[in-house]
Motif scaffolding. Structure first.
Motif, PDB file in Angstrom:
ATOM      1  N   PRO A 293       6.198  -7.347 -18.225  1.00 60.86           N
ATOM      2  CA  PRO A 293       7.018  -8.278 -17.863  1.00 60.86           C
ATOM      3  C   PRO A 293       8.285  -8.278 -17.935  1.00 60.86           C
ATOM      4  CG  PRO A 293       5.065  -8.714 -19.381  1.00 60.86           C
ATOM      5  CD  PRO A 293       5.354  -7.261 -19.348  1.00 60.86           C
ATOM      6  N   SER A 294       9.257  -8.937 -17.094  1.00 55.36           N
ATOM      7  CA  SER A 294      10.510  -8.683 -17.130  1.00 55.36           C
ATOM      8  C   SER A 294      10.981  -9.996 -16.915  1.00 55.36           C
ATOM      9  CB  SER A 294      11.086  -7.499 -16.384  1.00 55.36           C
ATOM     10  OG  SER A 294      10.738  -7.803 -15.096  1.00 55.36           O
ATOM     11  N   GLY A 295      12.315 -10.372 -17.326  1.00 56.48           N
ATOM     12  CA  GLY A 295      13.022 -11.623 -16.982  1.00 56.48           C
ATOM     13  C   GLY A 295      12.385 -12.632 -17.830  1.00 56.48           C
ATOM     14  N   PRO A 296      12.793 -13.700 -17.734  1.00 56.29           N
ATOM     15  CA  PRO A 296      12.285 -15.093 -18.298  1.00 56.29           C
ATOM     16  C   PRO A 296      10.971 -15.240 -18.096  1.00 56.29           C
ATOM     17  CG  PRO A 296      14.306 -15.594 -17.246  1.00 56.29           C
ATOM     18  CD  PRO A 296      14.147 -14.277 -16.722  1.00 56.29           C
ATOM     19  N   LEU A 297      10.249 -15.482 -18.782  1.00 61.01           N
ATOM     20  CA  LEU A 297       8.695 -15.438 -18.883  1.00 61.01           C
ATOM     21  C   LEU A 297       8.079 -16.691 -18.641  1.00 61.01           C
ATOM     22  CD1 LEU A 297       7.793 -12.792 -21.406  1.00 61.01           C
ATOM     23  CD2 LEU A 297       7.887 -12.293 -19.012  1.00 61.01           C
ATOM     24  N   PRO A 328      11.160 -13.831 -29.497  1.00 60.92           N
ATOM     25  CA  PRO A 328      10.087 -12.973 -30.207  1.00 60.92           C
ATOM     26  C   PRO A 328       9.170 -12.622 -29.339  1.00 60.92           C
ATOM     27  CG  PRO A 328      11.225 -14.153 -31.675  1.00 60.92           C
ATOM     28  CD  PRO A 328      11.713 -14.653 -30.406  1.00 60.92           C
ATOM     29  N   GLN A 329       8.763 -13.798 -28.483  1.00 62.20           N
ATOM     30  CA  GLN A 329       7.494 -13.583 -27.933  1.00 62.20           C
ATOM     31  C   GLN A 329       7.476 -12.634 -26.494  1.00 62.20           C
ATOM     32  OE1 GLN A 329       8.984 -16.329 -28.648  1.00 62.20           O
ATOM     33  NE2 GLN A 329       7.576 -18.148 -29.013  1.00 62.20           N
ATOM     34  N   ALA A 330       8.771 -12.653 -26.046  1.00 63.03           N
ATOM     35  CA  ALA A 330       9.011 -11.625 -24.999  1.00 63.03           C
ATOM     36  C   ALA A 330       9.148 -10.180 -25.438  1.00 63.03           C
ATOM     37  CB  ALA A 330      10.655 -11.920 -24.294  1.00 63.03           C
ATOM     38  N   GLN A 331       9.628  -9.911 -26.774  1.00 66.00           N
ATOM     39  CA  GLN A 331       9.634  -8.810 -27.308  1.00 66.00           C
ATOM     40  C   GLN A 331       8.281  -8.094 -27.601  1.00 66.00           C
ATOM     41  OE1 GLN A 331      12.069  -9.273 -30.657  1.00 66.00           O
ATOM     42  NE2 GLN A 331      14.158  -9.584 -29.464  1.00 66.00           N
ATOM     43  N   ALA A 332       7.437  -8.956 -27.989  1.00 62.89           N
ATOM     44  CA  ALA A 332       5.862  -8.826 -28.486  1.00 62.89           C
ATOM     45  C   ALA A 332       5.403  -8.343 -27.066  1.00 62.89           C
ATOM     46  CB  ALA A 332       5.212  -9.954 -28.995  1.00 62.89           C
ATOM     47  N   LEU A 333       5.457  -8.871 -25.831  1.00 59.24           N
ATOM     48  CA  LEU A 333       4.844  -8.560 -24.561  1.00 59.24           C
ATOM     49  C   LEU A 333       5.398  -7.282 -24.381  1.00 59.24           C
ATOM     50  CD1 LEU A 333       4.840 -11.874 -22.746  1.00 59.24           C
ATOM     51  CD2 LEU A 333       2.830 -10.789 -23.908  1.00 59.24           C
ATOM     52  N   VAL A 334       6.756  -7.123 -24.265  1.00 57.17           N
ATOM     53  CA  VAL A 334       7.154  -5.901 -24.005  1.00 57.17           C
ATOM     54  C   VAL A 334       6.942  -4.756 -24.781  1.00 57.17           C
ATOM     55  CG1 VAL A 334       9.685  -4.375 -23.873  1.00 57.17           C
ATOM     56  CG2 VAL A 334       9.551  -6.707 -22.980  1.00 57.17           C
ATOM     57  N   VAL A 339       2.586  -8.406 -33.244  1.00 55.17           N
ATOM     58  CA  VAL A 339       3.986  -8.303 -34.059  1.00 55.17           C
ATOM     59  C   VAL A 339       3.880  -9.455 -35.093  1.00 55.17           C
ATOM     60  CG1 VAL A 339       6.349  -8.364 -34.163  1.00 55.17           C
ATOM     61  CG2 VAL A 339       5.048  -7.160 -32.292  1.00 55.17           C
ATOM     62  N   ALA A 340       3.980  -9.175 -36.599  1.00 53.50           N
ATOM     63  CA  ALA A 340       3.938 -10.272 -37.377  1.00 53.50           C
ATOM     64  C   ALA A 340       5.528 -10.668 -37.761  1.00 53.50           C
ATOM     65  CB  ALA A 340       3.199  -9.962 -38.661  1.00 53.50           C
ATOM     66  N   HIS A 341       5.799 -11.828 -37.990  1.00 51.65           N
ATOM     67  CA  HIS A 341       6.911 -12.368 -38.502  1.00 51.65           C
ATOM     68  C   HIS A 341       6.865 -13.075 -39.898  1.00 51.65           C
ATOM     69  CE1 HIS A 341       9.275 -11.376 -34.856  1.00 51.65           C
ATOM     70  NE2 HIS A 341       8.334 -11.510 -34.070  1.00 51.65           N
ATOM     71  N   LEU A 372       2.358 -12.775 -33.313  1.00 52.93           N
ATOM     72  CA  LEU A 372       2.169 -12.975 -31.986  1.00 52.93           C
ATOM     73  C   LEU A 372       1.278 -11.709 -31.403  1.00 52.93           C
ATOM     74  CD1 LEU A 372       6.191 -13.409 -31.486  1.00 52.93           C
ATOM     75  CD2 LEU A 372       4.330 -15.061 -31.910  1.00 52.93           C
ATOM     76  N   VAL A 373       0.294 -12.263 -30.377  1.00 50.17           N
ATOM     77  CA  VAL A 373      -0.498 -11.125 -30.109  1.00 50.17           C
ATOM     78  C   VAL A 373      -0.707 -11.228 -28.542  1.00 50.17           C
ATOM     79  CG1 VAL A 373      -2.958 -10.292 -30.133  1.00 50.17           C
ATOM     80  CG2 VAL A 373      -1.888 -11.576 -32.170  1.00 50.17           C
ATOM     81  N   PRO A 374      -0.085  -9.941 -28.061  1.00 54.04           N
ATOM     82  CA  PRO A 374      -0.163  -9.988 -26.474  1.00 54.04           C
ATOM     83  C   PRO A 374      -1.433  -9.788 -25.855  1.00 54.04           C
ATOM     84  CG  PRO A 374       1.591  -8.405 -27.192  1.00 54.04           C
ATOM     85  CD  PRO A 374       0.673  -8.776 -28.309  1.00 54.04           C
ATOM     86  N   LEU A 375      -2.114 -10.458 -24.832  1.00 56.14           N
ATOM     87  CA  LEU A 375      -3.418 -10.562 -24.500  1.00 56.14           C
ATOM     88  C   LEU A 375      -3.197  -9.704 -23.100  1.00 56.14           C
ATOM     89  CD1 LEU A 375      -4.396 -14.424 -24.295  1.00 56.14           C
ATOM     90  CD2 LEU A 375      -4.666 -12.506 -26.177  1.00 56.14           C
ATOM     91  N   GLN A 376      -4.120  -8.592 -23.417  1.00 55.18           N
ATOM     92  CA  GLN A 376      -3.974  -7.448 -22.239  1.00 55.18           C
ATOM     93  C   GLN A 376      -5.396  -7.118 -22.102  1.00 55.18           C
ATOM     94  OE1 GLN A 376      -1.631  -4.296 -23.929  1.00 55.18           O
ATOM     95  NE2 GLN A 376       0.328  -5.441 -23.695  1.00 55.18           N
ATOM     96  N   ALA A 377      -5.649  -6.910 -20.700  1.00 61.87           N
ATOM     97  CA  ALA A 377      -7.225  -6.571 -20.495  1.00 61.87           C
ATOM     98  C   ALA A 377      -7.108  -5.305 -19.220  1.00 61.87           C
ATOM     99  CB  ALA A 377      -8.039  -7.521 -20.235  1.00 61.87           C
ATOM    100  N   ARG A 378      -7.767  -4.429 -19.158  1.00 65.02           N
ATOM    101  CA  ARG A 378      -7.571  -3.543 -17.982  1.00 65.02           C
ATOM    102  C   ARG A 378      -6.160  -3.244 -17.611  1.00 65.02           C
ATOM    103  NH1 ARG A 378     -11.687  -7.451 -17.042  1.00 65.02           N
ATOM    104  NH2 ARG A 378     -13.877  -6.468 -17.428  1.00 65.02           N
ATOM    105  N   GLY A 379      -5.195  -2.818 -18.546  1.00 56.96           N
ATOM    106  CA  GLY A 379      -3.895  -2.546 -18.136  1.00 56.96           C
ATOM    107  C   GLY A 379      -3.139  -3.675 -17.692  1.00 56.96           C
ATOM    108  N   VAL A 380      -3.699  -4.969 -17.521  1.00 57.41           N
ATOM    109  CA  VAL A 380      -2.883  -6.066 -17.198  1.00 57.41           C
ATOM    110  C   VAL A 380      -2.527  -7.116 -18.260  1.00 57.41           C
ATOM    111  CG1 VAL A 380      -2.960  -8.050 -15.642  1.00 57.41           C
ATOM    112  CG2 VAL A 380      -4.079  -5.901 -14.886  1.00 57.41           C
ATOM    113  N   THR A 381      -1.327  -7.453 -18.377  1.00 60.27           N
ATOM    114  CA  THR A 381      -0.616  -8.293 -19.334  1.00 60.27           C
ATOM    115  C   THR A 381      -1.077  -9.652 -18.705  1.00 60.27           C
ATOM    116  OG1 THR A 381       1.016  -6.949 -20.103  1.00 60.27           O
ATOM    117  CG2 THR A 381       1.147  -9.427 -20.499  1.00 60.27           C
ATOM    118  N   LEU A 382      -1.905 -10.643 -19.453  1.00 58.44           N
ATOM    119  CA  LEU A 382      -2.564 -11.942 -19.208  1.00 58.44           C
ATOM    120  C   LEU A 382      -1.583 -13.059 -19.736  1.00 58.44           C
ATOM    121  CD1 LEU A 382      -6.244 -11.068 -19.349  1.00 58.44           C
ATOM    122  CD2 LEU A 382      -4.606 -10.961 -17.289  1.00 58.44           C
TER     123      LEU A 382
END
Length: 801
Positions: A293-297, A328-334, A339-341, A372-382
């Motif tokens: 993901p890039s730019g404002p999410l 922090p949310q965007a940084q976790a996705l990137v 990531v724990a804060h 903050l836990v990114p949700l990723q499946a089959r190489g796709v960020t959901l």
């Protein structure tokens, strides 16, 4: 007592007189050799030794110090090699005494090691007498209570247990059982590490009786050890197992996200939200690209959960929110990892920094930790799952991060499955609806209203369909069917069967004959080539089965005929309010082959309502077919309004979410064409009658105000009546029907159907039907019980109609 001689620590063993008798015995000597003072004082020292060194006596006679190695026998009979150091002591009377100090030659004695082990044991040990009062405690136990051993001595076990267990009353009970039964008792308890903490510490206790050499119970001991690490490891494993059971119970995206948010609230986290990328939810036609993901999410809030006193979600379910690139949310996705804060000020306002409106909606809070836990499946960020703590004092540690990542990965797979199913379901529903009849065709036999409802999300789209097919002679065919199974294949089979029914209906077959032909079509479908890989040999061998109800209604005679291939019975509501199920013989479902279908015929009053439907309308988990049919008849008996309102009343009464099957519903209110729209003449087998037939037809058209159609009609009547007299035979009948079109029919007793042919230059005949086909809009032949009917239709111009 102990004494230090020559820089070495010695255990003073005994004091002996000049005759070799023991006159004093120290505590150290008791610990070393196991003899109490009363057992050895007055005895010869030589009796405690296996052998006496030869130079000892000479040294004693001379009154000199001596040192020698000797083997002593302990109270239990063990042999212990000692280094003995003797010093003469002067007495007032002049008789010398000897101070004997000894220590094991090989190192520290067993008793000392046992004592050291008890003192340094990392497990807290408490020793009580038979009155359950404390007599001893090791260092680990005193450190656990932060009290000295002297302070604990003499206390009742119940008082001490109150400081070590949340269920203090259980400890004395178990101690008593250990003393009475002589068995070892086990106990586990939980205490909070601090008043603010919700998470408990786990303590395991072993209570066991203390027995003397004779086997008599003299007391009870308790060993307490901290099992929090193992306990919380089991809890995390249980949470992972619970996640596999609780998350993904349905193929609903929002439901799956809520299951993730609910998991572990109060135990693992105090507040949780699940946001999915708006692009993921909006993309219903194709898979999302596996790009960072890039730019404002832009997210859509799908779920949140909280303990009773926790903060509320800033956005309501379904609303959209934006996380800036430096959040922090965007940084976790990137980063693509959990990531724990930890927030030192006890607030997590940094997560909404720069969004004053959102921060105001959240309000003041006391969250001190976030995960903050990114949700990723089959190489796709959901999307992103966020967990917060305010009641649980501990911050998120590495184990929590690993746990959240594992659970998030499982949840992401379930969400991705739901997304894929949602896309497939959207395609299936779109395909299914596009294959169904969108608008009722123009015809005057019946007024119709239809409904189609796909099955719930868990079942998938089925193969239910309905159809209204205009037939020759102003008649109409009503069809409803149901393909066994769900999904795209069921929709594809439905499309094939619907096309086959329409093709067979154009041939004007009777209902029972049409179902027989349709049964052959179904039998041939599985053997047709399918997609590669579906089965060995490139063919799909899956059996296909379907049910179908075919009804034909004639508005001129008000006659209705129907046949069923395994389909549920229709309902017939007459204008007087009576509703019944026709006594229709139900044949086998399509696809069985070789079994006959029976036709059922009856007359209907004008204004009657035919209700055709699939079993999904009347059958449910808590209602069988018979009960559903009775309820349907009851609704029809009280629905005298429009067909549309009757459809709504049936669905409101009979349908409840979630639906496990598709629903197809077709309501038809019958119309009638009276003598003002129909003219019929019986004709003799005489060529001269052709001219009379033309005159009668012209006169009737004049009565209807259709003079403009007279020329074509005369040609059609002349040709069809001539063919009937020449090739068919009597009885011959001519019928004109004024409907939305002008229909001309000629019936005869022959079963031989005419066909078009192109006449050669010098042929005298063969041009009649060709003229009919060119001058009219449609023409055809249908078989009857008495022979056949040849018909032709002309579209009436607005001025002619």
């Amino acid at each position: 007592m102990n004494n230090d001689m020559g820089g070495q620590r010695w255990h003073v063993t005994a004091v002996v007189d000049s005759g070799g008798k023991i006159v004093a015995w120290s505590t150290g000597a008791s610990r070393l050799l196991g003899y109490e003072a009363g057992e050895v004082v007055g005895r010869q020292a030589e009796t405690l030794l296996a052998s006496v060194p030869a130079n000892v006596r000479r040294a004693c006679d001379a009154g000199q110090e001596w040192r020698a190695s000797a083997v002593a026998v302990t109270h239990s009979g063990q042999r212990l090699e000692l280094m003995i150091d003797a010093q003469p002591l002067a007495r007032a009377e002049g008789e010398p005494l000897w101070l004997l100090a000894a220590s094991p030659k090989a190192g520290v004695d067993d008793v000392t090691l046992k004592q050291w082990a008890m003192d340094q044991l990392p497990i807290a040990v408490l020793v009580c007498d038979n009155d359950e009062r404390v007599v001893a405690a090791n260092n680990a136990f005193t450190a656990l209570l932060n009290r000295s051993e002297e302070n604990l001595h003499g206390l009742d076990l119940a008082d001490v247990a109150g400081h070590t267990a949340s269920d203090a009353e259980a400890i004395p009970t178990l101690a008593h059982q250990a003393r009475v039964t002589g068995d070892v008792m086990h106990h586990q308890t939980f205490t909070r590490s601090s008043p603010r903490a919700v998470r408990d510490r786990s303590w395991s206790s072993v209570l066991f009786p203390l027995k003397d050499p004779a086997g008599r119970i003299r007391g009870v001991a308790s060993a307490v050890y901290d099992t929090s690490v193992e306990y919380w490891a089991r809890q995390r494993l249980a949470l992972v197992n619970e996640a596999s059971i609780r998350i993904g119970t349905t193929l609903d995206i929002e439901r799956t996200a809520q299951e993730l948010a609910d998991l572990g609230i109060g135990q693992y986290a105090d507040f949780a939200v699940v946001d999915l990328l708006d692009s993921v939810l909006s993309d219903t036609d194709a898979d999302v690209e596996a790009a960072a993901p890039s730019g404002p999410l832009r997210f859509r809030r799908c779920a949140y959960a909280s303990v009773p006193d926790g903060p509320q979600a800033a956005e309501i379910i379904g609303s959209r929110c934006v996380y800036p690139e430096d959040s922090p949310q965007a940084q976790a996705l990137v980063a693509g990892r959990a990531v724990a804060h930890r927030f030192q000020d006890g607030r997590f306002s940094v997560l909404v920094e720069g969004d004053a409106e959102r921060a105001q909606r959240i309000g003041p809070d006391a969250n001190h930790a976030a995960l903050l836990v990114p949700l990723q499946a089959r190489g796709v960020t959901l999307g992103l799952a966020q967990f917060y703590r305010h009641r649980i004092a501990e911050p998120f540690d590495d184990e929590d991060v690993h746990l959240a990542w594992e659970i998030g990965t499982r949840a992401a797979l379930c969400i991705d499955n739901a997304l894929r199913y949602s896309r497939e379901r959207t395609i299936s529903v779109t395909l299914q609806r596009s294959l169904l009849q969108q608008t009722a065709p123009e015809q005057s036999a019946v007024d119709v209203a239809t409904r189609y409802l796909p099955a719930g999300a868990g079942a998938g789209v089925g193969g239910d369909w309905y159809d209204v097919i205009p037939l020759s002679g102003a008649r109409v065919a009503l069809v409803v069917g149901d393909v066994v199974g769900h999904g795209l294949r069921a929709s594809a089979v439905m499309a094939q069967l619907r096309t086959a029914v329409r093709t067979l209906a154009d041939v004007d077959l009777a209902p029972d004959e049409l179902l027989t032909q349709l049964d052959d079509v179904v039998l041939r479908l599985p053997s047709e080539p399918s997609e590669p890989g579906t089965a060995p040999g490139g063919t799909d061998t899956t059996e296909i089965s379907a049910t179908c109800l075919y009804v034909v209604y004639d508005p001129v005679s008000r006659h209705c005929s129907m046949a069923s291939a395994g389909h549920v019975l229709p309902a017939v509501a007459t204008p007087d309010g009576k509703v019944k199920l026709p006594d229709l013989p139900v044949g086998p479902p399509l696809g069985f082959g070789g079994l006959p279908f029976e036709i059922f015929e009856f007359d209907l009053p004008e204004g009657s309502v035919l209700a055709l439907y699939t079993d999904g309308l009347i059958e449910s988990r808590d209602r069988d077919l018979e009960a559903g049919q009775m309820l349907l008849c009851e609704v029809l008996s009280h629905s005298a309004g429009s067909l549309e309102s009757t459809c709504d009343a049936l669905l409101d009464t009979l349908q409840h979410e979630p639906r496990s099957d598709d629903v197809a519903l077709l309501l038809a209110r019958t119309q009638a064409l009276d003598t003002t729209h129909v003219a019929t003449w019986d004709l003799p087998e005489d060529p001269e009658v052709v001219a009379q037939a033309r005159k009668r037809a012209t006169r009737q058209l004049s009565n209807w105000g259709l003079e403009e159609a007279a020329f074509v009609t005369e040609l059609v009547v002349s040709e069809l009546v001539t063919n009937a007299i020449r090739y068919g035979g009597g009885p011959i009948q001519l019928r004109l029907i004024k409907d939305s079109t002008l229909i001309c029919e000629v019936s005869d007793a022959s079963n031989t159907a005419p066909h078009l042919r192109r006449a050669r230059v010098f042929d005298e005949g063969g041009r009649g039907l060709l003229l009919v086909a060119q001058l009219t809009d449609r023409w055809g032949t249908r078989q009857t019980r008495a022979g056949k009917t040849i018909w032709a239709e002309q579209v009436l111009t607005p001025s002619a109609g």
